[in-house]
Design a protein around this motif. Structure first.
Motif, mmCIF file in Angstrom:
data_model
loop_
_atom_site.group_PDB
_atom_site.id
_atom_site.type_symbol
_atom_site.label_atom_id
_atom_site.label_comp_id
_atom_site.label_asym_id
_atom_site.label_seq_id
_atom_site.Cartn_x
_atom_site.Cartn_y
_atom_site.Cartn_z
ATOM 1 N N GLY A 243 -6.649 -41.676 -55.171
ATOM 2 C CA GLY A 243 -6.307 -41.395 -56.561
ATOM 3 C C GLY A 243 -5.394 -40.197 -56.688
ATOM 4 O O GLY A 243 -4.540 -40.147 -57.580
ATOM 5 N N GLY A 244 -5.534 -39.222 -55.769
ATOM 6 C CA GLY A 244 -4.685 -38.045 -55.810
ATOM 7 C C GLY A 244 -3.226 -38.349 -55.566
ATOM 8 O O GLY A 244 -2.345 -37.565 -55.949
ATOM 9 N N ALA A 245 -2.942 -39.489 -54.915
ATOM 10 C CA ALA A 245 -1.555 -39.867 -54.666
ATOM 11 C C ALA A 245 -0.874 -40.392 -55.927
ATOM 12 O O ALA A 245 0.360 -40.460 -55.995
ATOM 13 C CB ALA A 245 -1.498 -40.919 -53.559
ATOM 14 N N PHE A 246 -1.673 -40.759 -56.947
ATOM 15 C CA PHE A 246 -1.116 -41.359 -58.154
ATOM 16 C C PHE A 246 -1.441 -40.574 -59.425
ATOM 17 O O PHE A 246 -0.711 -40.666 -60.409
ATOM 18 C CB PHE A 246 -1.637 -42.798 -58.313
ATOM 19 C CG PHE A 246 -1.288 -43.694 -57.159
ATOM 20 C CD1 PHE A 246 -0.044 -44.291 -57.078
ATOM 21 C CD2 PHE A 246 -2.199 -43.923 -56.146
ATOM 22 C CE1 PHE A 246 0.290 -45.116 -56.014
ATOM 23 C CE2 PHE A 246 -1.882 -44.737 -55.079
ATOM 24 C CZ PHE A 246 -0.635 -45.344 -55.009
ATOM 25 N N VAL A 247 -2.534 -39.824 -59.397
ATOM 26 C CA VAL A 247 -2.946 -39.057 -60.576
ATOM 27 C C VAL A 247 -2.713 -37.585 -60.303
ATOM 28 O O VAL A 247 -3.334 -36.997 -59.406
ATOM 29 C CB VAL A 247 -4.431 -39.311 -60.914
ATOM 30 C CG1 VAL A 247 -4.834 -38.530 -62.164
ATOM 31 C CG2 VAL A 247 -4.694 -40.800 -61.096
ATOM 32 N N GLU A 248 -1.808 -36.980 -61.046
ATOM 33 C CA GLU A 248 -1.417 -35.598 -60.783
ATOM 34 C C GLU A 248 -2.591 -34.639 -60.877
ATOM 35 O O GLU A 248 -2.684 -33.682 -60.106
ATOM 36 C CB GLU A 248 -0.322 -35.186 -61.776
ATOM 37 C CG GLU A 248 0.226 -33.796 -61.528
ATOM 38 C CD GLU A 248 1.355 -33.449 -62.485
ATOM 39 O OE1 GLU A 248 1.795 -32.291 -62.467
ATOM 40 O OE2 GLU A 248 1.778 -34.340 -63.250
ATOM 41 N N ASP B 125 -7.509 -33.307 -41.769
ATOM 42 C CA ASP B 125 -6.190 -33.845 -41.416
ATOM 43 C C ASP B 125 -5.148 -32.740 -41.350
ATOM 44 O O ASP B 125 -4.253 -32.758 -40.508
ATOM 45 C CB ASP B 125 -5.770 -34.904 -42.438
ATOM 46 C CG ASP B 125 -6.621 -36.168 -42.342
ATOM 47 O OD1 ASP B 125 -7.308 -36.340 -41.318
ATOM 48 O OD2 ASP B 125 -6.592 -36.974 -43.290
ATOM 49 N N THR B 126 -5.270 -31.777 -42.245
ATOM 50 C CA THR B 126 -4.339 -30.655 -42.243
ATOM 51 C C THR B 126 -4.484 -29.828 -40.982
ATOM 52 O O THR B 126 -3.500 -29.409 -40.365
ATOM 53 C CB THR B 126 -4.565 -29.768 -43.476
ATOM 54 O OG1 THR B 126 -4.377 -30.550 -44.664
ATOM 55 C CG2 THR B 126 -3.582 -28.597 -43.501
ATOM 56 N N LEU B 127 -5.720 -29.580 -40.568
ATOM 57 C CA LEU B 127 -5.976 -28.829 -39.337
ATOM 58 C C LEU B 127 -5.377 -29.545 -38.128
ATOM 59 O O LEU B 127 -4.743 -28.914 -37.279
ATOM 60 C CB LEU B 127 -7.481 -28.633 -39.151
ATOM 61 C CG LEU B 127 -7.946 -28.045 -37.813
ATOM 62 C CD1 LEU B 127 -7.294 -26.697 -37.558
ATOM 63 C CD2 LEU B 127 -9.467 -27.931 -37.788
ATOM 64 N N VAL B 128 -5.559 -30.851 -38.071
ATOM 65 C CA VAL B 128 -5.020 -31.622 -36.951
ATOM 66 C C VAL B 128 -3.501 -31.621 -36.988
ATOM 67 O O VAL B 128 -2.831 -31.521 -35.958
ATOM 68 C CB VAL B 128 -5.579 -33.055 -36.968
ATOM 69 C CG1 VAL B 128 -4.871 -33.937 -35.942
ATOM 70 C CG2 VAL B 128 -7.083 -33.033 -36.704
ATOM 71 N N GLY B 129 -2.925 -31.748 -38.183
ATOM 72 C CA GLY B 129 -1.477 -31.738 -38.329
ATOM 73 C C GLY B 129 -0.858 -33.103 -38.452
ATOM 74 O O GLY B 129 0.360 -33.237 -38.599
ATOM 75 N N ALA B 130 -1.675 -34.157 -38.404
ATOM 76 C CA ALA B 130 -1.180 -35.527 -38.558
ATOM 77 C C ALA B 130 -2.354 -36.400 -38.957
ATOM 78 O O ALA B 130 -3.511 -36.082 -38.661
ATOM 79 C CB ALA B 130 -0.549 -36.036 -37.270
ATOM 80 N N SER B 131 -2.072 -37.503 -39.624
ATOM 81 C CA SER B 131 -3.126 -38.423 -40.025
ATOM 82 C C SER B 131 -2.528 -39.765 -40.382
ATOM 83 O O SER B 131 -1.481 -39.838 -41.039
ATOM 84 C CB SER B 131 -3.911 -37.876 -41.220
ATOM 85 O OG SER B 131 -4.819 -38.852 -41.716
ATOM 86 N N ILE B 132 -3.198 -40.809 -39.971
ATOM 87 C CA ILE B 132 -2.764 -42.149 -40.329
ATOM 88 C C ILE B 132 -2.831 -42.357 -41.841
ATOM 89 O O ILE B 132 -2.093 -43.154 -42.399
ATOM 90 C CB ILE B 132 -3.627 -43.197 -39.594
ATOM 91 C CG1 ILE B 132 -3.033 -44.600 -39.756
ATOM 92 C CG2 ILE B 132 -5.068 -43.141 -40.055
ATOM 93 C CD1 ILE B 132 -3.748 -45.651 -38.948
ATOM 94 N N PHE B 133 -3.691 -41.603 -42.510
ATOM 95 C CA PHE B 133 -3.822 -41.742 -43.957
ATOM 96 C C PHE B 133 -2.636 -41.142 -44.706
ATOM 97 O O PHE B 133 -2.483 -41.374 -45.903
ATOM 98 C CB PHE B 133 -5.124 -41.105 -44.434
ATOM 99 C CG PHE B 133 -6.346 -41.820 -43.938
ATOM 100 C CD1 PHE B 133 -6.628 -43.117 -44.344
ATOM 101 C CD2 PHE B 133 -7.205 -41.212 -43.048
ATOM 102 C CE1 PHE B 133 -7.737 -43.780 -43.880
ATOM 103 C CE2 PHE B 133 -8.325 -41.864 -42.570
ATOM 104 C CZ PHE B 133 -8.601 -43.160 -42.986
ATOM 105 N N SER B 134 -1.800 -40.363 -44.017
ATOM 106 C CA SER B 134 -0.602 -39.830 -44.666
ATOM 107 C C SER B 134 0.397 -40.926 -44.983
ATOM 108 O O SER B 134 1.333 -40.730 -45.752
ATOM 109 C CB SER B 134 0.061 -38.779 -43.776
ATOM 110 O OG SER B 134 0.520 -39.360 -42.561
ATOM 111 N N LEU B 135 0.200 -42.125 -44.396
ATOM 112 C CA LEU B 135 1.081 -43.253 -44.694
ATOM 113 C C LEU B 135 0.848 -43.783 -46.098
ATOM 114 O O LEU B 135 1.737 -44.377 -46.702
ATOM 115 C CB LEU B 135 0.851 -44.387 -43.681
ATOM 116 C CG LEU B 135 1.132 -44.049 -42.216
ATOM 117 C CD1 LEU B 135 0.753 -45.226 -41.336
ATOM 118 C CD2 LEU B 135 2.588 -43.677 -42.019
ATOM 119 N N SER B 136 -0.373 -43.569 -46.610
ATOM 120 C CA SER B 136 -0.695 -44.130 -47.923
ATOM 121 C C SER B 136 -1.023 -43.081 -48.963
ATOM 122 O O SER B 136 -1.091 -43.380 -50.143
ATOM 123 C CB SER B 136 -1.894 -45.094 -47.797
ATOM 124 O OG SER B 136 -3.010 -44.429 -47.256
#
Length: 271
Positions: free
Chosen positions: A202-207, A222-233
Motif C-alpha cells: 500500500g505504501g507504493a500507492f498511498v502517499e 531490506d535496507t540493511l541488506v541493501g537489496a530486496s526482491i520486493f523492490s521490484l514491486s
C-alpha cells in the motif's frame, strides 16, 4: 552459573530438540526453491527463451536481488526461532529449573540472546548456501555475472548474517511480550506474511503510508541488506535510508521489545 555456562545450557536446549533442524530444513527448501526459480526465470528471460524476450532492466542488478532472497523471504525463520527460545520454556514449564540453576534472570536473558545469535548465524549460513550456491550456478550457466568477484556482494552477504541475528533478537523480544507460544507464532506469521506485506504494498500507492511502510521491520531489514526482491514491486525498501540506518531500526525494534518484555514479563513469577 556463569554467563558462558548459561549460554551453553541454552544451546544444549536448542540442539536436543527437533524444532531447530525442522525449521532449518523448511528454510532451506523454501528459500532455495525461491532463489533457484527466480534465477532461472531471469536467466531465461535474458536469453530470450521466455515470452517477452530480453530483461535488460534486471540483468545488471540480478545477483544482489537474487542473493537477498535469503533475508527478504527467509527472515521469518530466525524470527520464529527467537520466539521459540522463550515461549518453548514457558510452554513446557522448563523455565523454573532454569531460574533455579541461574537465579539472576538478566543473565539468563543475555544467555538466550547469545545462544540466539549463534542460531541466527547458523540459519543465515543455511539460507546463503541454498541461495548463493544454486543461484550463482544458474547465472554462471547462462553466462550472466554472478557478482561473487566483487567486495560489495560479499559485504551484502555479511549484512544478511547480521540481519538474521537481529531478527532472532526481535523474536526473543516477541516471546517475552507474548508468553503464549501459539499466540506468539500466530502473531509472527500473521504480521510477516500478511500485515506488513500489505502495508508495504500500500505504501507504493498511498502517499500517507509510504513513510510508515519505510520504517517497518521488514523494510528496515531490506535496507540493511541493501537489496530486496520486493523492490521490484514496492518502493519502501530503501527510501533514502542508509544500510546502517536500517540496522539501527531493526536493533531499535529488538531493544524496545526486549525492554518491555523484561519489565512486564520476565521478572514475573513462573509456575
Amino acid at each position: 552459573m556463569s554467563l558462558a555456562n548459561a549460554t551453553r545450557s541454552e544451546l544444549t536446549k536448542q540442539f536436543t530438540t527437533s524444532i531447530w533442524w525442522v525449521l532449518a530444513i523448511v528454510l532451506a527448501g523454501y528459500v532455495g526453491m525461491t532463489a533457484t526459480g527466480f534465477a532461472f526465470v531471469v536467466a531465461l528471460a535474458d536469453t530470450g527463451a521466455l515470452p517477452g524476450g530480453q530483461a535488460p532492466a534486471l540483468t545488471g542488478d540480478v545477483a544482489p536481488l537474487l542473493y537477498s532472497i535469503a533475508s527478504a523471504v527467509g527472515y521469518v525463520f530466525p524470527l520464529l526461532i527467537g520466539t521459540l527460545l522463550v515461549t518453548g520454556e514457558l510452554r513446557h514449564k522448563t523455565l523454573t529449573p532454569t531460574f533455579l540453576a541461574t537465579p539472576r534472570r538478566g543473565r539468563v536473558l543475555w544467555a538466550k540472546l547469545l545462544a540466539g545469535a549463534v542460531m541466527g548465524v547458523l540459519y543465515a549460513a543455511v539460507a546463503l548456501v541454498v541461495t548463493v550456491g544454486p543461484g550463482a550456478g544458474v547465472l554462471a550457466g547462462f553466462g550472466l555475472h554472478t557478482g561473487l568477484d566483487t567486495s560489495d556482494t560479499w559485504a551484502m552477504l555479511g549484512r544478511i548474517v547480521l540481519t538474521y541475528v537481529l531478527w532472532v533478537f526481535i523474536g526473543v523480544g516477541v516471546g517475552l511480550v507474548v508468553r503464549n507460544q501459539v499466540a506468539a507464532v500466530v502473531i509472527v506469521l500473521a504480521f510477516t506474511q500478511f500485515v506488513e506485506p500489505l502495508l508495504r504494498f500500500g505504501g507504493a500507492f498511498v502517499e500517507q503510508l509510504t513513510d510508515v511502510a519505510r520504517y517497518l521491520p521488514g523494510a528496515a531489514s531490506d535496507t540493511l541488506v541493501g537489496a530486496s526482491i520486493f523492490s521490484l514491486s514496492t518502493s519502501t525498501a530503501a527510501g533514502g535510508i542508509d544500510w546502517w540506518g536500517g540496522g539501527l531500526i531493526l536493533l531499535g525494534y529488538a531493544a524496545v521489545l526486549l525492554l518491555i518484555g523484561y519489565i512486564a514479563s520476565w521478572r514475573r513469577d513462573v509456575a
